[in-house]
Design a protein around this motif. Structure first.
Motif, PDB file in Angstrom:
ATOM      1  N   THR A 158       0.788  -1.527   0.039  1.00 22.55           N
ATOM      2  CA  THR A 158      -0.432  -0.226   0.082  1.00 22.55           C
ATOM      3  C   THR A 158       0.661   1.654   0.571  1.00 22.55           C
ATOM      4  O   THR A 158       1.453   1.513   0.931  1.00 22.55           O
ATOM      5  CB  THR A 158      -0.958   0.160   1.126  1.00 22.55           C
ATOM      6  OG1 THR A 158      -1.493  -0.928   0.801  1.00 22.55           O
ATOM      7  CG2 THR A 158      -1.653   1.818   1.353  1.00 22.55           C
ATOM      8  N   LEU A 159       0.360   2.035  -1.524  1.00 24.37           N
ATOM      9  CA  LEU A 159       1.432   3.601  -0.882  1.00 24.37           C
ATOM     10  C   LEU A 159       0.403   4.247  -0.623  1.00 24.37           C
ATOM     11  O   LEU A 159      -0.664   4.934  -0.321  1.00 24.37           O
ATOM     12  CB  LEU A 159       0.897   4.001  -2.767  1.00 24.37           C
ATOM     13  CG  LEU A 159       1.918   5.414  -2.594  1.00 24.37           C
ATOM     14  CD1 LEU A 159       3.515   5.393  -1.933  1.00 24.37           C
ATOM     15  CD2 LEU A 159       2.112   5.647  -4.013  1.00 24.37           C
ATOM     16  N   VAL A 160       0.539   5.473   0.421  1.00 20.75           N
ATOM     17  CA  VAL A 160      -0.322   5.960   1.653  1.00 20.75           C
ATOM     18  C   VAL A 160       0.762   7.503   1.510  1.00 20.75           C
ATOM     19  O   VAL A 160       1.825   7.525   1.531  1.00 20.75           O
ATOM     20  CB  VAL A 160       0.472   5.587   3.527  1.00 20.75           C
ATOM     21  CG1 VAL A 160      -0.682   6.888   3.991  1.00 20.75           C
ATOM     22  CG2 VAL A 160       0.219   4.305   3.733  1.00 20.75           C
ATOM     23  N   THR A 161      -0.494   7.959   0.849  1.00 18.61           N
ATOM     24  CA  THR A 161       1.019   9.351   1.052  1.00 18.61           C
ATOM     25  C   THR A 161      -0.571  10.858   1.658  1.00 18.61           C
ATOM     26  O   THR A 161      -1.922  10.783   1.813  1.00 18.61           O
ATOM     27  CB  THR A 161       0.136  10.039  -0.426  1.00 18.61           C
ATOM     28  OG1 THR A 161       0.341   9.623  -1.419  1.00 18.61           O
ATOM     29  CG2 THR A 161       0.283  11.882  -1.020  1.00 18.61           C
ATOM     30  N   TRP A 162      -0.163  11.179   2.394  1.00 18.17           N
ATOM     31  CA  TRP A 162      -0.520  12.117   3.289  1.00 18.17           C
ATOM     32  C   TRP A 162       0.023  13.681   3.415  1.00 18.17           C
ATOM     33  O   TRP A 162       1.475  14.103   2.691  1.00 18.17           O
ATOM     34  CB  TRP A 162       0.172  12.391   5.165  1.00 18.17           C
ATOM     35  CG  TRP A 162      -0.602  12.425   6.295  1.00 18.17           C
ATOM     36  CD1 TRP A 162      -1.668  13.739   6.110  1.00 18.17           C
ATOM     37  CD2 TRP A 162      -0.538  12.451   7.326  1.00 18.17           C
ATOM     38  NE1 TRP A 162      -1.792  14.032   6.909  1.00 18.17           N
ATOM     39  CE2 TRP A 162      -1.509  13.163   7.904  1.00 18.17           C
ATOM     40  CE3 TRP A 162       1.205  11.554   8.111  1.00 18.17           C
ATOM     41  CZ2 TRP A 162      -1.665  13.709   9.517  1.00 18.17           C
ATOM     42  CZ3 TRP A 162       0.644  11.403   9.381  1.00 18.17           C
ATOM     43  CH2 TRP A 162      -0.422  12.541  10.290  1.00 18.17           C
ATOM     44  N   LYS A 163      -0.519  14.405   2.555  1.00 18.83           N
ATOM     45  CA  LYS A 163      -0.120  15.906   2.399  1.00 18.83           C
ATOM     46  C   LYS A 163      -1.254  17.027   2.912  1.00 18.83           C
ATOM     47  O   LYS A 163      -2.202  16.272   3.070  1.00 18.83           O
ATOM     48  CB  LYS A 163       0.195  16.109   0.889  1.00 18.83           C
ATOM     49  CG  LYS A 163      -2.100  15.318   0.094  1.00 18.83           C
ATOM     50  CD  LYS A 163      -1.183  15.322  -0.935  1.00 18.83           C
ATOM     51  CE  LYS A 163      -2.386  15.495  -2.028  1.00 18.83           C
ATOM     52  NZ  LYS A 163      -2.509  15.035  -3.390  1.00 18.83           N
ATOM     53  N   ALA A 164      -0.257  17.784   3.088  1.00 14.93           N
ATOM     54  CA  ALA A 164      -0.853  19.153   3.778  1.00 14.93           C
ATOM     55  C   ALA A 164      -0.627  20.771   3.074  1.00 14.93           C
ATOM     56  O   ALA A 164       0.195  20.671   2.879  1.00 14.93           O
ATOM     57  CB  ALA A 164      -0.949  19.317   5.236  1.00 14.93           C
ATOM     58  N   GLY A 165      -1.747  21.236   3.379  1.00 15.04           N
ATOM     59  CA  GLY A 165      -1.353  23.018   3.025  1.00 15.04           C
ATOM     60  C   GLY A 165      -1.428  23.595   4.489  1.00 15.04           C
ATOM     61  O   GLY A 165      -2.931  23.029   4.715  1.00 15.04           O
ATOM     62  N   PHE A 166      -0.639  25.071   4.250  1.00 18.19           N
ATOM     63  CA  PHE A 166      -0.924  25.861   5.001  1.00 18.19           C
ATOM     64  C   PHE A 166       0.131  26.828   5.448  1.00 18.19           C
ATOM     65  O   PHE A 166       0.776  27.492   4.052  1.00 18.19           O
ATOM     66  CB  PHE A 166      -0.387  25.145   6.503  1.00 18.19           C
ATOM     67  CG  PHE A 166       0.575  24.192   6.323  1.00 18.19           C
ATOM     68  CD1 PHE A 166       1.962  25.268   6.895  1.00 18.19           C
ATOM     69  CD2 PHE A 166       1.353  22.730   6.103  1.00 18.19           C
ATOM     70  CE1 PHE A 166       3.331  24.785   7.110  1.00 18.19           C
ATOM     71  CE2 PHE A 166       2.053  22.375   6.076  1.00 18.19           C
ATOM     72  CZ  PHE A 166       3.448  23.283   6.849  1.00 18.19           C
ATOM     73  N   TYR A 167      -0.280  28.031   5.866  1.00 13.02           N
ATOM     74  CA  TYR A 167       0.644  28.830   6.613  1.00 13.02           C
ATOM     75  C   TYR A 167       1.149  29.063   7.844  1.00 13.02           C
ATOM     76  O   TYR A 167       0.585  28.288   8.469  1.00 13.02           O
ATOM     77  CB  TYR A 167      -0.798  30.552   6.174  1.00 13.02           C
ATOM     78  CG  TYR A 167      -1.076  30.594   4.718  1.00 13.02           C
ATOM     79  CD1 TYR A 167      -0.223  31.074   3.761  1.00 13.02           C
ATOM     80  CD2 TYR A 167      -1.784  30.235   4.510  1.00 13.02           C
ATOM     81  CE1 TYR A 167      -0.661  31.851   2.874  1.00 13.02           C
ATOM     82  CE2 TYR A 167      -3.113  30.309   3.619  1.00 13.02           C
ATOM     83  CZ  TYR A 167      -1.979  30.969   2.120  1.00 13.02           C
ATOM     84  OH  TYR A 167      -2.324  31.300   1.366  1.00 13.02           O
ATOM     85  N   ARG A 168       2.532  29.743   7.891  1.00 13.77           N
ATOM     86  CA  ARG A 168       2.866  29.553   8.644  1.00 13.77           C
ATOM     87  C   ARG A 168       1.839  30.668  10.518  1.00 13.77           C
ATOM     88  O   ARG A 168       1.113  31.115   9.467  1.00 13.77           O
ATOM     89  CB  ARG A 168       5.010  30.829   8.928  1.00 13.77           C
ATOM     90  CG  ARG A 168       3.771  32.292   8.907  1.00 13.77           C
ATOM     91  CD  ARG A 168       5.563  32.574   8.590  1.00 13.77           C
ATOM     92  NE  ARG A 168       5.220  34.216   8.815  1.00 13.77           N
ATOM     93  CZ  ARG A 168       5.598  35.026   7.903  1.00 13.77           C
ATOM     94  NH1 ARG A 168       6.981  34.659   6.603  1.00 13.77           N
ATOM     95  NH2 ARG A 168       5.092  35.767   7.383  1.00 13.77           N
TER      96      ARG A 168
END
Length: 187
Positions: A140-150
Motif C-alpha cells: 500500500t502506498l500511503v500519501t499524507w499531504k497538507a497545505g498551510f501558512y506559518r
C-alpha cells in the motif's frame, strides 16, 4: 528622458519592496510511505476518523459525527495541548479523507515586535490535509499531504512561528505517523 530613466532605474526596487511585503506564502508538505501490507488492512487502521491511536503525538481523541463530512475531532496531544479538526471529505471506496484544523490551544505566549503573541501547539495557520491510500499489489502506498501558512501571518515572524518551524513540525508529525502506521500494519 530623465524622468523615464529614473522611473526605469527605480522599478527593481519597487518590485523588491512589493515582493517583500506580501506576507506569508502557502506551504505544502507531502510525505509518502510504502507499507508491505494490503490496502484494506492499512485502511482498517486509519479509516475511523475518531481513532488517531496510530499517531504517536496523540494521547487521545474525542469525535462527534463519526466518519460523516462535518464531523469534528479533538486531538489531545501527549503534552496536553489540543487541536480541533473538521472532516471535509470522506471516501471509503477510495480509502481517503480530508480534514482541516479549526482551532488549537496555545503552547506558550511570547513578546514579538512589542506585542504579546500566542504560539499555537502546531505553528501553522489555515491548515488543510488529506490522507490517501493506493493499493500496489499486496503493498500500500500511503500519501499524507497538507497545505498551510506559518502561524504568524504578518511580516517578520518570530523564530517560533516562521515557515521553517512550521514545515519541520508538520513533516515530523507526518513521518512519525507514517512510520508508526507501517509498523502497525506490517505486524
Amino acid at each position: 528622458m530623465k524622468k523615464f530613466c529614473l522611473t526605469i532605474s527605480l522599478l527593481p526596487f519597487l518590485f523588491a519592496a512589493t515582493a517583500y511585503a506580501h506576507g506569508p506564502v502557502r506551504q505544502k508538505v507531502e510525505e509518502k510511505i510504502t507499507i508491505n501490507a494490503p490496502a484494506q488492512k492499512v485502511w482498517g487502521i486509519i479509516k475511523d476518523y475518531g481513532d488517531m491511536s496510530w499517531l504517536p503525538a496523540i494521547k487521545n481523541t474525542t469525535v462527534t459525527g463519526g466518519n460523516s463530512e462535518g464531523a469534528t475531532r479533538v486531538l489531545t496531544l501527549q503534552d496536553g495541548g489540543t487541536i480541533t479538526e473538521e472532516l471535509k471529505k470522506y471516501d471509503e471506496g477510495k480509502m481517503s479523507y480530508a480534514y482541516k484544523i479549526t482551532e488549537m490551544s496555545t503552547a506558550k505566549t511570547i513578546t514579538h515586535a512589542g506585542a504579546e503573541e500566542k504560539v499555537p501547539v502546531l505553528p501553522v495557520d489555515n491548515y488543510a490535509a488529506s490522507i490517501d491510500l493506493e493499493a500496489k499489489g499486496e503493498a500500500t502506498l500511503v500519501t499524507w499531504k497538507a497545505g498551510f501558512y506559518r502561524a504568524y501571518v504578518n511580516n517578520n515572524p518570530p523564530p517560533e512561528m516562521n515557515e521553517e518551524v512550521a514545515n519541520t513540525a508538520v513533516k515530523g508529525i507526518f513521518k512519525a505517523g507514517l512510520e508508526n502506521l507501517k509498523s502497525l500494519a506490517e505486524k
